[in-house]
Write a protein that holds these residues in place. Sequence first.
Motif, PDB file in Angstrom:
ATOM      1  N   TYR B  16       3.072  25.655  33.481  1.00  0.00           N
ATOM      2  CA  TYR B  16       2.111  24.938  32.662  1.00  0.00           C
ATOM      3  C   TYR B  16       1.588  23.760  33.452  1.00  0.00           C
ATOM      4  O   TYR B  16       2.378  23.067  34.069  1.00  0.00           O
ATOM      5  CB  TYR B  16       2.792  24.436  31.372  1.00  0.00           C
ATOM      6  N   THR B 328      10.057  18.032  28.727  1.00  0.00           N
ATOM      7  CA  THR B 328       9.779  18.851  27.550  1.00  0.00           C
ATOM      8  C   THR B 328       9.401  20.267  27.957  1.00  0.00           C
ATOM      9  O   THR B 328       9.898  21.253  27.397  1.00  0.00           O
ATOM     10  CB  THR B 328       8.657  18.208  26.710  1.00  0.00           C
ATOM     11  N   LEU B 332      11.752  23.484  26.745  1.00  0.00           N
ATOM     12  CA  LEU B 332      11.294  24.410  25.707  1.00  0.00           C
ATOM     13  C   LEU B 332      11.033  25.777  26.322  1.00  0.00           C
ATOM     14  O   LEU B 332      10.454  25.894  27.391  1.00  0.00           O
ATOM     15  CB  LEU B 332      10.013  23.899  25.059  1.00  0.00           C
ATOM     16  N   LEU B 335       5.845  26.654  25.335  1.00  0.00           N
ATOM     17  CA  LEU B 335       4.998  25.515  24.975  1.00  0.00           C
ATOM     18  C   LEU B 335       3.822  26.064  24.179  1.00  0.00           C
ATOM     19  O   LEU B 335       3.109  26.941  24.661  1.00  0.00           O
ATOM     20  CB  LEU B 335       4.462  24.829  26.224  1.00  0.00           C
ATOM     21  N   PRO B 336       3.594  25.552  22.980  1.00  0.00           N
ATOM     22  CA  PRO B 336       2.433  26.028  22.222  1.00  0.00           C
ATOM     23  C   PRO B 336       1.127  25.693  22.943  1.00  0.00           C
ATOM     24  O   PRO B 336       1.091  24.799  23.790  1.00  0.00           O
ATOM     25  CB  PRO B 336       2.531  25.250  20.907  1.00  0.00           C
ATOM     26  N   GLU B 338      -2.376  24.113  23.745  1.00  0.00           N
ATOM     27  CA  GLU B 338      -2.776  22.724  23.565  1.00  0.00           C
ATOM     28  C   GLU B 338      -4.000  22.600  22.667  1.00  0.00           C
ATOM     29  O   GLU B 338      -4.794  23.525  22.531  1.00  0.00           O
ATOM     30  CB  GLU B 338      -3.149  22.116  24.929  1.00  0.00           C
TER      31      GLU B 338
END
Lengths: 364, 364, 364
Positions: B16, B328, B332, B335-336, B338
Amino acid sequence: LPIAFDAIATGETSMYPLPDGMFAPQNQWYVAALSSEVTRQPMERWILNEPVALYRKTDGSAVAMQGRCPHRHFPLGKSNVVGDNIECGYHGLQFRPDGSGDSSPAQKTVPASCRVKVFPLVERWKWLWIWPGNPALADPSLIPDHDEFGLLNGSFVLCGDIAYNEVPARYMLIHDNLFDLTHLNVLHRNSIGGGNLAETKEQRNLTENRLTSHRHFRDLAPPPFMGPVLGYNGLCDRDMKITFCFPGLHYFFDTYSKASGEPGGGEHLGAIMGFHCVTPATHHTSHYFAALLRDFARDDAALGQHIASGLAPTLQEDIFATGEIEKTASRLSRLPAEILLNSDTTCGLGRRMFAQAIGKEMAV
Amino acid sequence: LPIAFDAIATGETSMYPLPDGMFAPQNQWYVAALSSEVTRQPMERWILNEPVALYRKTDGSAVAMQGRCPHRHFPLGKSNVVGDNIECGYHGLQFRPDGSGDSSPAQKTVPASCRVKVFPLVERWKWLWIWPGNPALADPSLIPDHDEFGLLNGSFVLCGDIAYNEVPARYMLIHDNLFDLTHLNVLHRNSIGGGNLAETKEQRNLTENRLTSHRHFRDLAPPPFMGPVLGYNGLCDRDMKITFCFPGLHYFFDTYSKASGEPGGGEHLGAIMGFHCVTPATHHTSHYFAALLRDFARDDAALGQHIASGLAPTLQEDIFATGEIEKTASRLSRLPAEILLNSDTTCGLGRRMFAQAIGKEMAV
Amino acid sequence: LPIAFDAIATGETSMYPLPDGMFAPQNQWYVAALSSEVTRQPMERWILNEPVALYRKTDGSAVAMQGRCPHRHFPLGKSNVVGDNIECGYHGLQFRPDGSGDSSPAQKTVPASCRVKVFPLVERWKWLWIWPGNPALADPSLIPDHDEFGLLNGSFVLCGDIAYNEVPARYMLIHDNLFDLTHLNVLHRNSIGGGNLAETKEQRNLTENRLTSHRHFRDLAPPPFMGPVLGYNGLCDRDMKITFCFPGLHYFFDTYSKASGEPGGGEHLGAIMGFHCVTPATHHTSHYFAALLRDFARDDAALGQHIASGLAPTLQEDIFATGEIEKTASRLSRLPAEILLNSDTTCGLGRRMFAQAIGKEMAV
């Protein structure tokens, strides 16, 4: 001629330099601990990626027990000894030295299934030897013969204490280090380097479970550390012989004599003997026991201590080198194939001993 | 209108905000080190997840060599320089500055296959630029032109030293930070905030390897830190222009003049110029070089030092923010997607420059 | 008869002792924080492996908000509160206590899609209860009734402060610890052990979301720590009842009275009440809140402090035990099936409550 070491270095880092999926041979004797480390207070030591609890019974004999209680996985090596039993520090299950469960104040009723693995353990010289694999195959006569390397006849005496280090590197990197002594002239250049190792003929001898490397150097200046220790600054001959007893012990003789062209030529100056015992701890860490002995000035304890402390940095250099390689191997997703040098022949043979033994165990 | 940023944020955290499987473009120039960092003593620096050894030859020119010996993977960046060669600290293999193996005291016979990759390296201004990819494509004219941003003409002088930080965040998070300057008013509210960045028209210019963002503010109070530095407390105009030179350098001009309604309106007060050089280290860490320059009070070294130390916390705020996001993203599993704001247009364009360049390299 | 615990311990370590792929039930109330921890300054707390931001509005009521800004994933729990809103510390997006985006000085235009999840949060006694799952299902009447366990009627008073620990162990290991009190006589042998727990009849009661374990001991010497606290050294009866309120709270009553054969037999000596609240943090860490209360010498704050500090090591012993098991479970690729003892029946029932609830949520 050097060739790419493809058969061994497969491009996977997991257990470089071994082929994929291989870790360590189980049906073998390894040094678990120094005799002096194991007491009535249990200790935990991971061996071949399993926790082991080590302690002594009331009669002084040592026990190596599975270090994980079969009830809730609490570490028995961080528990308590009660008589000859170990009592789990969590819910109080007791296990006899044979691994069977015993009734205890906290747990009177113990099911028959409640037992732990007990590892064959043999105490020799100053070490405890453990057999992590099938106990039925544990033949104490397979333990390297301490007479063979002269530990029991008094001709050599210890310099200081035996060193124990938990090394942040997979065990094979330590063996690689010991299989290829050409590193002495570089990594240890300021202490025990001396003689052109790579160019000097190396005699090898391989039997089923012994691999020997032998070099003889003529007319050398003594290595920086050894001159003062031997009290000799003339030219010397140096005989360097290291024997690997598969799978965990290397012993060497580093013998100095006056060079033939010197006054008193051929006179024995002294020899250092060393042991390096390597035991896989986890996949990425190892137990490393190292001892130094001498056959000269045997009553001079101060000299012994001087040798031990003087050569301690040498061991730390080895630990540094293997730790650095471990970091790289762990960080890179793919290690390229190695370049093989002439001087890697011994290392190639040594690695093959492991690959063959592990392969045999995996085939069963 | 804001849209979900699905094309970029794919729900995988690995890299990401880049699409899955992408890390960094290789056929590009990156800042490897400050000139002052590289000496005759080799240093190790991981670049694009590979270890690199940096050192200088006897003639002072710098070399960037594969940092891993091809024999046993020992770090060449923690080894020794001998003449113009690097000598592996483990078994003494030597490599010439062109990467070929050289005979050495410890290893006289070196196979032809024994060579290491050497990276194109160019020294410009106070930096060393490295090309991690295919050396045949390394065209020094692709290095950002130091005349273009005025480093060589003396109109700007450095404030203190160039800062180097190893940042615990993947490199794209640092670029994200620099692509979207609306964070100045929040993350840096107490130092260099000022002007409504999100509401002020942002002019963008995108060419093949340059992306510029430009805002002009009128009738502002100077940012908290800048008022005293400029010795001016009236209203000012502020011109903020930041240019990204793909893939690793951002330079900005932050220029202050008296507001038109003030006495002496339009008069130039001073400009701060800044450089931010970002180089991928590992998948989760980055090298971050930052420099500040000024075009006023150029002989006042104390003021320069005051600006450097006064704005040092600002850089640490950026490092904190990107480090937190890294934590983060690493923790996780998913990651959803954005939320995309209007002010993210520049960031979207910048991310696309990376995705396109990496995509092209992957397609080969 | 003890049987291998195969249905639960499947040989995968990931979330031992739960079946593969299970982590934690989401549609439940958990203790998020002590009331005293949450202020106008936001704090970050990971709950069920998601970051949560906790803060108080101007009216003093507490809010639990998704702790990750939907724009760039910056931690809202390390951001700022502005009025009743939380303002992201990176680019200044503001979120109202209902999760909707609000225009702010830094970001005047906020898209409708820009909102964060807000968690149902209820303040009871000294704790804040959070519902990590579907808010539509969050029924505050499901929160354990503080009247039920006597927190609100003044018959018990706190000993010292409520302890908070972030435990380096997956939450189920803490529940395992509390489900099986036979560990008191071993792990806590020097403080609160007493009575043969494993051999004493254990009465259990299981309802949909309550699991009670009850033991009664006669004619015991008081546990080492309790004799002096109660000022009594004769034989006593001990009544030990612990109730688990699924999924996160255990409360116990440990009640002492003079043994029937003693002068004043049957006379109540005192009771310790305790709370243990366990909330999954990440997959390998947990939040652990523990409180002790007493129904005797209620005005003697010094005695209360003595009890709190005297029993603090007991809690650390539990944290040590669960942390050790976590280390082993994380390090071993495969945990063998457990041995099940008679005393594990309560633990088996408790584990099943989790497996069933998680299974139901996974089936939807």
